[in-house]
Enzyme design. Structure first.
Site, PDB file in Angstrom:
ATOM      1  N   PHE A 136     -45.872  49.736 -17.581  1.00 16.65           N
ATOM      2  CA  PHE A 136     -44.513  48.959 -17.714  1.00 16.65           C
ATOM      3  C   PHE A 136     -44.775  48.113 -18.930  1.00 16.65           C
ATOM      4  O   PHE A 136     -45.812  47.431 -19.209  1.00 16.65           O
ATOM      5  CB  PHE A 136     -44.609  48.104 -16.400  1.00 16.65           C
ATOM      6  CG  PHE A 136     -43.445  47.127 -16.594  1.00 16.65           C
ATOM      7  CD1 PHE A 136     -42.064  47.589 -16.040  1.00 16.65           C
ATOM      8  CD2 PHE A 136     -43.449  45.893 -17.005  1.00 16.65           C
ATOM      9  CE1 PHE A 136     -41.031  46.812 -15.882  1.00 16.65           C
ATOM     10  CE2 PHE A 136     -42.267  45.235 -16.921  1.00 16.65           C
ATOM     11  CZ  PHE A 136     -41.132  45.466 -16.572  1.00 16.65           C
ATOM     12  N   ASP A 237     -51.646  46.696 -24.716  1.00 20.95           N
ATOM     13  CA  ASP A 237     -50.580  45.801 -24.186  1.00 20.95           C
ATOM     14  C   ASP A 237     -51.247  44.845 -23.078  1.00 20.95           C
ATOM     15  O   ASP A 237     -51.918  45.233 -21.988  1.00 20.95           O
ATOM     16  CB  ASP A 237     -49.607  46.525 -23.454  1.00 20.95           C
ATOM     17  CG  ASP A 237     -48.485  45.671 -22.963  1.00 20.95           C
ATOM     18  OD1 ASP A 237     -48.577  44.233 -22.872  1.00 20.95           O
ATOM     19  OD2 ASP A 237     -47.399  45.941 -22.430  1.00 20.95           O
ATOM     20  N   LYS A 266     -47.251  36.210 -20.840  1.00 23.95           N
ATOM     21  CA  LYS A 266     -47.841  35.660 -19.456  1.00 23.95           C
ATOM     22  C   LYS A 266     -48.545  34.495 -19.674  1.00 23.95           C
ATOM     23  O   LYS A 266     -48.093  33.380 -19.750  1.00 23.95           O
ATOM     24  CB  LYS A 266     -48.266  36.915 -18.483  1.00 23.95           C
ATOM     25  CG  LYS A 266     -47.111  37.850 -18.275  1.00 23.95           C
ATOM     26  CD  LYS A 266     -47.582  38.868 -17.190  1.00 23.95           C
ATOM     27  CE  LYS A 266     -46.852  39.899 -16.971  1.00 23.95           C
ATOM     28  NZ  LYS A 266     -45.406  39.587 -15.988  1.00 23.95           N
TER      29      LYS A 266
END
Ligand SMILES: Cc1ncc(COP(=O)(O)O)c(C=O)c1O
Length: 425
Positions: A136, A237, A266
């Site tokens: 994702f 990532d 995040k």
């Protein structure tokens, strides 16, 4: 206003495409606790999807943001730049496992990934990008293309940008070995795209939405070697796995590899929207002035908060805490797995406090049980625990408690998890 009233209003005013994992509405949140509009308290094992590693409203982060708020809120770094952006870049350049690094700051994880690919393409003068099944990387057009799960992320939203290829992510208990993944890459180079056309391979060192599957040291090292052989850039990532979640500041540190580019977001700014790309200076400097940026990129409040987040991670030794929390979670889940009065649990795994377990149809088996997984998150919420599922088969529970959670609340959350499991047999 009750939760049900708000739920009705939400359904009338907000499209259903933006789904919520719970049907409660938050009134306030503090560290690892959340209170809903009806005054009910919850232990938070979701942390805003891995954003609040430092807990909700950490006093130091709040104070840093408030102080910045008093000075200025927005000038756009591309118009009137500010020191906080530079000092944060300097700090991240030192902390990242990349020698001679530079950092650009953005706002969201998807934006970070978009920019990493832009930079990789510009530097290599190649266009293809390889990502993994189950990955994702975001919801923008390019990052949807990179994402390796069709429903609900991609279905109906195509076509996606050309030149994106997916290979299987190694998951031994789902019959994909590391050898299979590497063989798939070699096959891809024979069947679909020559390696000389590939700008980058992008990988989550621990897949997030995909199910908390951990890329081993050996596998990441093999990818590094393959990339070096063909002049391909390796992008890690770290949007979900970064900032002490796995027991190290960045998960790829376990592999001892140096990525060419790393995406972060995040937990970087403890709840304030901030993201970035850290990469080798030579690569980062490839695009022309004006080729990179964004109006809100590296917002002053985000930068101030991120400095405080890095301070808190260091001062409260959150990497060590993450390892301890993860070990305790795994210990408790293994005990739950042995209970004869709870549903069948499958694989239990984790890196630091990035912990997950699977619900399966039969003991010792591997057949995913997404229905029970759904029942478990609902039951846990009923008992006061916010719990998220994930995974390509929808049968994985992921644990993302703030790393600042007090021991008593960690145990309380795990007790609720155990009780909820027993009630959904
Ligand atoms: C690994 C990874 N990359 C990218 C993203 C996209 O981040 P955002 O939702 O901030 O765009 C996410 C979000 O969950 C993620 O987990």
């Amino acid at each position: 206003m009750t939760n049900i009233e708000l739920f009705d209003r939400r359904n009338s005013a907000v499209p259903r495409g933006v789904a919520s994992a719970t049907s409660i509405f938050v009134e306030r949140a503090e560290n690892a606790e959340v209170w809903d509009v009806e005054g009910r308290r919850y232990i938070d094992f979701a942390a805003g999807i891995a954003v609040c590693n430092t807990g909700h409203r950490h006093p130091k982060i709040m104070a840093a943001a408030a102080k910045q708020n008093e000075a200025f809120v927005h000038t756009a770094f591309q118009v009137v730049p500010y020191e906080r952006y530079i000092s944060l870049a300097e700090r991240l350049n030192k902390l990242a496992p990349i020698t001679n690094a530079k950092t650009i700051l953005m706002t969201t994880g998807a934006e970070a990934v978009e920019n990493a690919v832009k930079i990789a393409r510009h530097y290599t003068k190649r266009s293809a990008v390889i990502s993994f099944v189950g990955a994702f990387h975001g919801r923008s057009l390019l990052t949807m293309g990179l994402t390796g799960k069709v429903t609900p992320y991609k279905a109906g939203f195509g076509p996606f940008p050309a030149g994106i290829y997916h290979v299987p992510f190694p998951i031994e208990h789902h019959e994909v070995s590391e050898g299979d993944s590497l063989a798939a890459l070699e096959k891809l180079f024979k069947a679909d795209v020559e390696p000389e056309q590939v700008a980058a391979i992008i990988i989550e060192p621990v897949q997030g939405e995909g199910g908390f599957y951990i890329a081993s040291k050996k596998f990441l090292q093999a990818l590094r070697t393959l990339c070096d052989q063909h002049g391909i850039l390796l992008i890690c990532d770290e949007v979900q796995s970064g900032f002490a979640r796995t027991g190290k500041l960045f998960a790829c540190e376990y592999a001892g590899i140096e990525p060419d580019l790393m995406t972060i977001a995040k937990s970087l700014a403890g709840g304030f929207p901030l993201s970035g790309v850290i990469g080798k200076a030579e690569i980062m400097d490839s695009p022309e002035p004006g080729g990179l940026g964004g109006t809100y990129g590296g917002s002053p409040i985000g930068c101030a908060a991120a400095h405080a987040v890095l301070d808190v991670i260091e001062e409260e030794d959150l990497c060590a805490r993450s390892t301890r929390i993860g070990a305790r979670m795994i210990e408790r889940i293994q005990q739950m797995k042995k209970r004869s009065d709870s549903p069948a649990l499958g694989d239990v795994r984790g890196l630091g406090a990035m912990v997950a377990f699977e619900l399966v149809k039969e003991r010792g088996g591997n057949t995913p049980d997404p229905e029970r997984t759904k029942a478990l998150t609902a039951k846990a919420l009923e008992h006061g625990l916010i719990l998220l599922s994930c995974g390509i088969y929808g049968n994985t529970i992921r644990m993302l408690a703030p790393l600042t959670i007090p021991d008593a609340q960690l145990e309380e959350g795990l007790d609720i998890l155990e009780k909820s499991l027993c009630e959904i047999v």
